[in-house]
Design a protein around this motif. Sequence first.
Motif, PDB file in Angstrom:
ATOM      1  N   VAL A  40       0.852  -1.190   0.000  1.00 54.90           N
ATOM      2  CA  VAL A  40       0.000   0.000   0.000  1.00 54.90           C
ATOM      3  C   VAL A  40       0.892   1.245   0.000  1.00 54.90           C
ATOM      4  N   GLU A  41       0.691   2.100  -1.010  1.00 57.84           N
ATOM      5  CA  GLU A  41       1.489   3.324  -1.151  1.00 57.84           C
ATOM      6  C   GLU A  41       0.726   4.576  -0.724  1.00 57.84           C
ATOM      7  N   GLU A  42      -0.573   4.605  -1.013  1.00 52.10           N
ATOM      8  CA  GLU A  42      -1.410   5.756  -0.663  1.00 52.10           C
ATOM      9  C   GLU A  42      -2.773   5.248  -0.226  1.00 52.10           C
ATOM     10  N   ILE A  43      -3.435   6.026   0.635  1.00 49.60           N
ATOM     11  CA  ILE A  43      -4.786   5.665   1.063  1.00 49.60           C
ATOM     12  C   ILE A  43      -5.662   6.911   1.085  1.00 49.60           C
ATOM     13  N   GLY A  44      -6.962   6.685   0.839  1.00 49.17           N
ATOM     14  CA  GLY A  44      -7.919   7.764   0.934  1.00 49.17           C
ATOM     15  C   GLY A  44      -8.263   8.068   2.382  1.00 49.17           C
ATOM     16  N   SER A  45      -8.910   9.193   2.593  1.00 55.22           N
ATOM     17  CA  SER A  45      -9.174   9.677   3.953  1.00 55.22           C
ATOM     18  C   SER A  45     -10.116   8.784   4.751  1.00 55.22           C
ATOM     19  N   GLU A  46     -10.935   7.978   4.082  1.00 54.74           N
ATOM     20  CA  GLU A  46     -11.884   7.115   4.790  1.00 54.74           C
ATOM     21  C   GLU A  46     -11.390   5.686   4.951  1.00 54.74           C
ATOM     22  N   VAL A  47     -10.198   5.371   4.466  1.00 57.19           N
ATOM     23  CA  VAL A  47      -9.659   4.017   4.622  1.00 57.19           C
ATOM     24  C   VAL A  47      -9.137   3.862   6.044  1.00 57.19           C
ATOM     25  N   THR A  48      -9.661   2.871   6.754  1.00 53.33           N
ATOM     26  CA  THR A  48      -9.304   2.690   8.163  1.00 53.33           C
ATOM     27  C   THR A  48      -8.526   1.404   8.435  1.00 53.33           C
ATOM     28  N   GLY A  49      -8.595   0.425   7.511  1.00 54.87           N
ATOM     29  CA  GLY A  49      -7.997  -0.876   7.780  1.00 54.87           C
ATOM     30  C   GLY A  49      -6.565  -1.024   7.315  1.00 54.87           C
ATOM     31  N   THR A  58      -2.614   1.018   6.251  1.00 61.42           N
ATOM     32  CA  THR A  58      -1.725   2.172   6.285  1.00 61.42           C
ATOM     33  C   THR A  58      -0.641   1.974   5.228  1.00 61.42           C
ATOM     34  N   ARG A  59       0.052   3.037   4.908  1.00 60.80           N
ATOM     35  CA  ARG A  59       1.143   2.932   3.947  1.00 60.80           C
ATOM     36  C   ARG A  59       2.166   1.894   4.422  1.00 60.80           C
ATOM     37  N   GLY A  60       2.618   1.083   3.502  1.00 60.00           N
ATOM     38  CA  GLY A  60       3.596   0.054   3.832  1.00 60.00           C
ATOM     39  C   GLY A  60       3.014  -1.314   4.106  1.00 60.00           C
ATOM     40  N   ASP A  61       1.679  -1.410   4.230  1.00 62.44           N
ATOM     41  CA  ASP A  61       1.065  -2.719   4.462  1.00 62.44           C
ATOM     42  C   ASP A  61       1.225  -3.607   3.233  1.00 62.44           C
ATOM     43  N   PHE A  62       1.466  -4.883   3.477  1.00 60.28           N
ATOM     44  CA  PHE A  62       1.558  -5.887   2.426  1.00 60.28           C
ATOM     45  C   PHE A  62       0.178  -6.529   2.275  1.00 60.28           C
ATOM     46  N   VAL A  63      -0.334  -6.609   1.052  1.00 59.61           N
ATOM     47  CA  VAL A  63      -1.721  -7.033   0.855  1.00 59.61           C
ATOM     48  C   VAL A  63      -1.849  -7.974  -0.338  1.00 59.61           C
ATOM     49  N   VAL A  64      -2.929  -8.749  -0.333  1.00 61.77           N
ATOM     50  CA  VAL A  64      -3.345  -9.527  -1.489  1.00 61.77           C
ATOM     51  C   VAL A  64      -4.709  -9.012  -1.913  1.00 61.77           C
ATOM     52  N   ALA A  65      -4.906  -8.934  -3.219  1.00 65.94           N
ATOM     53  CA  ALA A  65      -6.184  -8.468  -3.762  1.00 65.94           C
ATOM     54  C   ALA A  65      -6.925  -9.640  -4.395  1.00 65.94           C
ATOM     55  N   PRO A  66      -8.158  -9.903  -3.991  1.00 63.78           N
ATOM     56  CA  PRO A  66      -8.963 -10.867  -4.730  1.00 63.78           C
ATOM     57  C   PRO A  66      -9.241 -10.325  -6.126  1.00 63.78           C
TER      58      PRO A  66
END
Length: 347
Positions: free
Chosen positions: A65-74, A76-84
């Motif tokens: 995750v590089e950027e997040i919108g103001s309403e994203v709560t789950g 933060t920048r730097g999180d490692f994620v998988v996308a369905p």
Amino acid sequence: MRATVIHGPDDIRIEEVPDPVVRRSTDAVVRVVNACICGSDLWAYRGVASRVAGQRIGHEFLGIVEEIGSEVTGFTRGDFVVAPFVWSDGTCDFCREGLHTSCPQGGFWGEVGSDGGQGEAVRVPFADGTLVKLPKEAAGDQALLPGLLALSDVMSTGHHAALAARVRPGATVAVVGDGAVGLCGVLAAQRLGAGRIIALGRHEQRTAIARKFGATDVVAERGEAAIELVKELTGGQGAHAVLEAVGTEESMRTAIAIARDGGAVGYVGVPHGGSAGVDIAQMFNRNVALAGGVAPARAYIPELLPDVLSGAIDPGLVFDRTVDLDGVPGGYRAMHDRTALKVRIAL
């Protein structure tokens, strides 16, 4: 950034495209670490499924995750994620019921106007409802990345087929198709405790993986010959559960025919060819159930993830070739020519 773009049959290019940005407060921008080519992408590559020239492609990826919108709560920048392979809002009736693929606000990566997974970065709508967080240290574990990537589609889809076919401990299971989804279906059936698993496939390298995943028998024949062999292996009765992972008329006819009376077929192969071989009269007379469809991967990833992290299952074995972004066009050719089973893209 650079991304994979399809211009027509046999025409995959790597091109410069606009960098993704946060457009809505619920968005995130994810830098892609790993992506892959799916068997379903080949329908567009072969010209069977239509695409708009210049459309993005690819729907499976891991990233940071590089950027997040103001309403994203789950996240933060730097999180490692998988996308369905489908984004979803996570709050509608369908999402709450575990059918994220029917989310009214959902969509598929690579559809017109969206980023495809086979690129350097992706704008993720509804980040909180779509992404699944992974352990940060896993991002550097090269041995683990393929298994995590498989969760985005093929492992979740194989699991969906197994659930739809009512796989249960001790059951006899047959899997039609030796592509990545079919092989993951074998692994899913083994994970759910199947007593016997018959893999239907003709390619020795693939059926070798099927055996590693838990297949007890392999049937290389097709059509009527395959049906007869499965019946012979099961004392004339057929399998309690059949996973259909191809999507052609012949594969569906085979799947229904080899199901035991009172059994079930779980279908996840994208249908190509009219009624796809569904014979309602035969199903009615033999009490054969049919269920399946597009896998709600977002519902399954949290359940499957611990087993991948622990090493209990390793669906990453379906990846038999790794390329960089420039190697993607060649990866499509390799999968089309069946010299590769499933191509992973390392960025």
